[in-house]
Design an enzyme around this catalytic site. Sequence first.
Site, PDB file in Angstrom:
ATOM      1  N   LYS A 186       0.843  -1.092  -0.286  1.00 14.70           N
ATOM      2  CA  LYS A 186      -0.102  -0.180   0.071  1.00 14.70           C
ATOM      3  C   LYS A 186       0.946   1.276   0.056  1.00 14.70           C
ATOM      4  CE  LYS A 186      -3.868   0.551   0.829  1.00 14.70           C
ATOM      5  NZ  LYS A 186      -5.112   1.006  -0.089  1.00 14.70           N
TER       6      LYS A 186
ATOM      7  N   ASP B 153      -5.030 -16.768   3.284  1.00 14.96           N
ATOM      8  CA  ASP B 153      -6.116 -17.232   3.466  1.00 14.96           C
ATOM      9  C   ASP B 153      -7.170 -16.978   2.372  1.00 14.96           C
ATOM     10  OD1 ASP B 153      -5.499 -17.897   6.158  1.00 14.96           O
ATOM     11  OD2 ASP B 153      -7.500 -17.328   6.718  1.00 14.96           O
TER      12      ASP B 153
END
Length: 371
Positions: free
Chosen positions: A194, A255
Site C-alpha cells: 500500500k 487465507d
Amino acid sequence: MTTKTLLLLPGDGIGVETMAEVERVIAFFNKKSNKAKFETSSDLVGGAAYDKHGVAITDAAMAKADAADAVIFGAVGGPQWDAVPYEHRPEAGLLRLRKDMDLFANLRPAICYPALADASTLKREVVEGLDILILRELTGGTYFGEPKEIVTLESGEKRAVDTTVYTTREIDRLARVGFDLARKRRNKVHMAAKWNVMRTGVLWREVVTATHKAYAPDVQLEHILADNCAMQLIRNPKQFDVIVTDNLFGDVLSDEAAMMTGSLGMLPSASLGAPDSKTGKRKSLYEPVHGSAPDIAGKGLANPIATIASFAMALRYSLDMADAADMIDKAIANALAAGLRTGDIMQPGMTKVGTTDMGKAIVGQLENLVG
Ligand code: IPM
Ligand code: MG
C-alpha cells in the site's frame, strides 16, 4: 543411507490429529525407502506447552528446532487459552519459532487439484488449473514492530499501537527469494503493498524495483496495491504467478488464496531462513496454513492434506528428496481422484472420510506408487 532429523510440533486442536497422519506417512518412508531414514522427536507448542510449562514454547524445544533438519508444525490456539497473558498466548510459540530461527521467507502455494475444482466457492473456470505462490515476509512488519502496546491515557481512554517497520535488507532478501522462485515457474512477480498510504509501502516499491533491476531484470515485475490484489485474486487468480508481500498482507491474502483450492484444509506452507554461509543449509519450518479449528478438534474430522503436503514441502526444500515429495503430491491427487473427501471438501457423490481414513488412503496410494 542418510538420516534426517525432524522435530514434530503438533500443537493444539486439529494439529494433533493431522500430525498423526504425517507420522503415518513418515513410517511408510522409513519402511520403504532405502535413500533416507527419518528420525523424529516431538515437543509441545502453543496452549499445550503453556498448560505444562507456563510458556508457549520452552527453550529446550527451541534448541531442538534449531538443531533439526526440518520442523513440522501443526497448529496452535483455542478458546480455552483466551484469558492467558498476551505474551504467553499459544500464537506466541509460533511467532518465537519464526523470529528466533529468522524464517523470513514464507512460501504459500495455492494449487487447485483437478478433482477439487468444484469444491471452491468460486466457479470452476476461475480456479481450474490454478497454481500460484504467495511469498509472505514472516519476521518483520506489523507482527513484530515496536512499540506494540495498549496504554491507558490520562482521560482513562485506552490507546493501542502496532508498528509496521521494514528495512531495505528485509525487503531485498525476500524479493530475491521471490525472483528465484519465479524463475522456476512462470517468471512473473507481483509485489503487493500500500504505497499510496503507507511509508513501508513506498519503501517496498522502491527496494523491490531496485532489486529487480540489479538482480533479476529477466523476471517480469508488476507492482499492485494490496487491496486491488485481494480483488484481482477473486476476479482472475490465474493472472498471478508469484505474489511477494509483507507479513500482514501475506497473512490475509494467503487465507483468501486458500479458498480457491477448495478449502483452507488443503494449503501447506514452508518458512525458510537464509542459507548458512558454510553449509548452505537453511533453517526451516513447515506448517499448514489452517489453524487449530477448535470447533472440530478431537472429532477425527479434520483434513490432514495440508499438513501432509507441508511434509512434502520439507522433503523438497530442506531434505533434498524431491522425488519423494512428488510421490506424496501424486498420492494426494490420487486419493482425491478416487473420490475420497473430508468434510471441508465434501461434494455430492463423493465418499466422506475422517482424518485417519484420509491419511491411510494417502499411504495406500503411496504403496501403489512404489508397486
Ligand atoms: C498464519 C496464522 C498465524 C499468523 C497465527 C496463528 C499467529 O494465521 O500462519 O497465517 O497470523 O501468522
Ligand atoms: Mg493466517
